[in-house]
Design a protein around this motif. Structure first.
Motif, short mmCIF file in Angstrom:
data_model
loop_
_atom_site.label_atom_id
_atom_site.label_comp_id
_atom_site.label_asym_id
_atom_site.label_seq_id
_atom_site.Cartn_x
_atom_site.Cartn_y
_atom_site.Cartn_z
N VAL A 109 4.66 -2.42 10.63
CA VAL A 109 3.82 -2.78 9.49
C VAL A 109 3.89 -1.61 8.49
CG1 VAL A 109 1.45 -3.26 8.74
CG2 VAL A 109 2.29 -4.17 10.93
N GLY A 110 4.25 -1.91 7.25
CA GLY A 110 4.39 -0.83 6.26
C GLY A 110 5.66 -0.05 6.50
N ARG B 166 12.79 4.17 7.14
CA ARG B 166 12.93 5.47 7.82
C ARG B 166 12.78 5.34 9.33
NH1 ARG B 166 8.83 10.25 6.02
NH2 ARG B 166 7.27 8.69 6.58
N MET B 167 11.82 4.50 9.76
CA MET B 167 11.58 4.33 11.20
C MET B 167 12.51 3.29 11.81
SD MET B 167 9.27 6.49 11.74
CE MET B 167 8.44 7.55 10.57
N PHE C 188 7.56 -5.30 7.48
CA PHE C 188 7.15 -5.75 6.15
C PHE C 188 6.44 -4.62 5.44
CE2 PHE C 188 3.10 -6.83 8.27
CZ PHE C 188 2.16 -6.56 7.29
N ASP C 189 6.46 -4.72 4.13
CA ASP C 189 5.82 -3.70 3.30
C ASP C 189 5.42 -4.34 1.98
OD1 ASP C 189 5.87 -0.36 3.46
OD2 ASP C 189 5.58 -1.17 1.45
N ILE C 190 4.56 -3.63 1.23
CA ILE C 190 4.08 -4.19 -0.03
C ILE C 190 4.88 -3.67 -1.23
CG2 ILE C 190 1.78 -4.50 0.94
CD1 ILE C 190 0.86 -2.07 -0.66
N VAL C 191 5.79 -2.73 -1.00
CA VAL C 191 6.58 -2.19 -2.11
C VAL C 191 7.95 -2.86 -2.12
CG1 VAL C 191 7.64 -0.13 -3.13
CG2 VAL C 191 5.36 0.01 -2.13
N ILE D 64 0.66 -7.54 -1.83
CA ILE D 64 -0.73 -7.14 -1.54
C ILE D 64 -1.13 -5.94 -2.41
CG2 ILE D 64 -2.20 -6.16 0.25
CD1 ILE D 64 -0.54 -7.70 2.25
N ASN E 279 -2.68 -2.52 -3.47
CA ASN E 279 -3.07 -1.19 -2.97
C ASN E 279 -3.01 -0.29 -4.20
OD1 ASN E 279 -2.27 1.67 -2.06
ND2 ASN E 279 -2.81 0.75 -0.09
N TYR F 292 0.08 2.11 -4.04
CA TYR F 292 1.44 1.62 -3.86
C TYR F 292 1.75 0.32 -4.61
CZ TYR F 292 2.20 5.03 -0.18
OH TYR F 292 2.36 6.20 0.52
N ALA G 208 -5.45 -7.24 1.10
CA ALA G 208 -5.01 -6.96 2.47
C ALA G 208 -5.98 -7.61 3.47
CB ALA G 208 -4.93 -5.46 2.71
N THR H 287 3.32 3.88 10.93
CA THR H 287 3.31 5.32 10.73
C THR H 287 2.90 5.60 9.29
OG1 THR H 287 5.67 5.26 10.22
CG2 THR H 287 5.07 5.82 12.48
N HIS I 270 -3.52 5.14 4.31
CA HIS I 270 -3.58 4.73 2.90
C HIS I 270 -4.35 3.41 2.73
CE1 HIS I 270 -0.69 7.86 1.91
NE2 HIS I 270 0.02 7.46 2.95
N MET I 271 -5.14 3.05 3.73
CA MET I 271 -5.89 1.79 3.65
C MET I 271 -7.35 2.02 4.01
SD MET I 271 -3.08 -0.73 5.49
CE MET I 271 -4.11 -2.18 5.46
N TYR J 107 -6.25 -5.75 9.58
CA TYR J 107 -4.90 -5.54 10.12
C TYR J 107 -4.94 -5.41 11.65
CZ TYR J 107 -1.96 -5.35 5.95
OH TYR J 107 -1.22 -5.69 4.84
C1 LIG Z 1 3.61 7.01 3.51
S1 LIG Z 1 4.43 5.47 3.43
C2 LIG Z 1 5.07 5.32 5.07
C3 LIG Z 1 6.21 4.34 5.17
C4 LIG Z 1 6.76 4.15 6.58
N1 LIG Z 1 5.74 3.70 7.49
C5 LIG Z 1 7.37 5.42 7.09
O1 LIG Z 1 6.70 6.15 7.83
O2 LIG Z 1 8.50 5.71 6.70
C6 LIG Z 1 3.08 4.32 3.44
C7 LIG Z 1 3.54 2.88 3.39
O3 LIG Z 1 2.45 2.00 3.62
C8 LIG Z 1 2.68 0.85 2.84
N2 LIG Z 1 1.43 0.08 2.70
C9 LIG Z 1 0.31 0.41 2.03
N3 LIG Z 1 -0.61 -0.57 2.12
C10 LIG Z 1 -0.04 -1.54 2.89
C11 LIG Z 1 -0.47 -2.82 3.34
N4 LIG Z 1 -1.67 -3.31 3.03
N5 LIG Z 1 0.37 -3.54 4.11
C12 LIG Z 1 1.59 -3.07 4.45
N6 LIG Z 1 2.06 -1.87 4.03
C13 LIG Z 1 1.25 -1.12 3.26
C14 LIG Z 1 3.19 1.44 1.53
O4 LIG Z 1 3.79 0.50 0.71
C15 LIG Z 1 4.15 2.50 2.05
O5 LIG Z 1 5.44 2.01 2.23
#
Ligand SMILES: C[S@@+](CC[C@H](N)C(=O)[O-])C[C@H]1O[C@@H](n2cnc3c(N)ncnc32)[C@H](O)[C@@H]1O
Length: 277
Positions: free
Chosen positions: A81-82, A87-88, A104-107, A132, A134, A137, A145, A163, A168-169, A177
């Motif tokens: 999630v996110g 990267r992961m 999945f991600d919101i960006v 979604i 945020n 982001y 969300a 991770t 950030h939520m 979630y």
């Molecule tokens: C610091 S980044 C980390 C990205 C990834 N998890 C990593 O560690 O490489 C935070 C991520 O959380 C995502 N994010 C924020 N709110 C979210 C939501 N409601 N649902 C899914 N992703 C979300 C952002 O878009 C962003 O890609």
């Protein structure tokens, strides 16, 4: 608490509208990106919105934690999630037998990157974007969300991991979630989360100025470092988290301290929690 130069710079960066943040990043890293040689799945730093540090090394670090602390195996069905820019996902590329990875991600840029760089050669990998809101982001996101149903079936996954996402939520989104994570996990499935966790010891480290981040502003059931952009970084009280985990219910398997708080005994930068359905 006195503001440090680092926290002033961070507040200024997070306070910029998204367009200018992207532009500033591109300009700042332009010379480095022009000269650097990268593997095809490593994004240029000017386009990397997920944070600083060595993209590949951080991915491997967390893959190792997942292998060490969870039931991850090559036949496991895994949800991230996110998933940001993959990267992961990268360390999983040669890992699966019959398993799979969904993220999945919101960006949108992140999902486009993963769809272009990873998915075509790796049919076990699937990426989706979620529209979604945020404030940090996706300030123009259409949906909340708190109302988002993950686009997966009940009990589809053996492992769900996040991770630096619950960092950030706000609390009401995290609670929703967790309910969705519970829904999509198989019985006995596990969730691996990174968080900023506050407790008595951390509060003492905070007040003696030893923490890397100062969560000075209370929100509902959580704390932020930045009143104007609360999603910059959010922390939760341990007591609130344990009560919340019990609601769904999750069993707490492990809590591993992070160095962000100034603790001497730590595993990674953020705190880690591992739960079982
Ligand atoms: C610091 S980044 C980390 C990205 C990834 N998890 C990593 O560690 O490489 C935070 C991520 O959380 C995502 N994010 C924020 N709110 C979210 C939501 N409601 N649902 C899914 N992703 C979300 C952002 O878009 C962003 O890609």
């Amino acid at each position: 608490m006195m503001k440090t130069a680092r926290s002033i710079l961070r507040d200024w960066y997070y306070g910029m509208p998204l367009f200018w943040r992207k532009f500033a990043r591109k300009v700042y890293y332009f010379p480095k990106d022009l000269l650097s040689q990268r593997k095809s799945f490593v994004p240029p730093e000017g386009e990397n919105f997920i944070g600083p540090g060595d993209f590949e090394k951080i991915g491997v670090e967390f893959f190792n934690y997942l292998q060490k602390y969870t039931l991850l195996h090559p036949n496991a069905h895994v949800l991230e999630v996110g998933c940001g820019m993959g990267r992961m996902a990268v360390p999983f590329l040669d890992f699966f037998n019959n398993g799979s990875y969904n993220g999945f991600d919101i960006v949108e840029e992140g999902i486009l990157w993963c769809t272009k760089k990873i998915a075509p050669q790796h049919p076990r990998f699937h990426f989706q974007v979620a529209d979604i809101y945020n404030k940090l982001y996706r300030p123009n996101g259409r949906f909340k969300a708190t109302e988002y149903k993950f686009p997966y079936q009940n009990e589809q996954f053996d492992l769900v991991f996040l991770t630096s996402v619950f960092t950030h939520m706000p609390a009401n989104e995290v609670e929703h979630y967790l309910a969705e994570i519970h829904r999509v996990l198989k019985k006995d499935g596990q969730a691996f989360l990174t968080l900023f966790i506050l407790d008595e010891e951390v509060r003492q480290l905070h007040s003696s100025g030893k923490s890397f981040l100062q969560f000075s502003f209370p929100l509902e059931n959580c704390f932020t470092i930045n009143e104007k952009i609360p999603e910059s970084n959010i922390a939760f009280d341990w007591q609130y988290l344990t009560e919340t985990f019990e609601k769904y219910p999750f069993t707490l398997l492990n809590r591993l301290h992070g160095s962000w708080s100034g603790r001497k005994d730590f595993v990674s930068f953020q705190d880690i929690v591992i739960l079982k359905k």
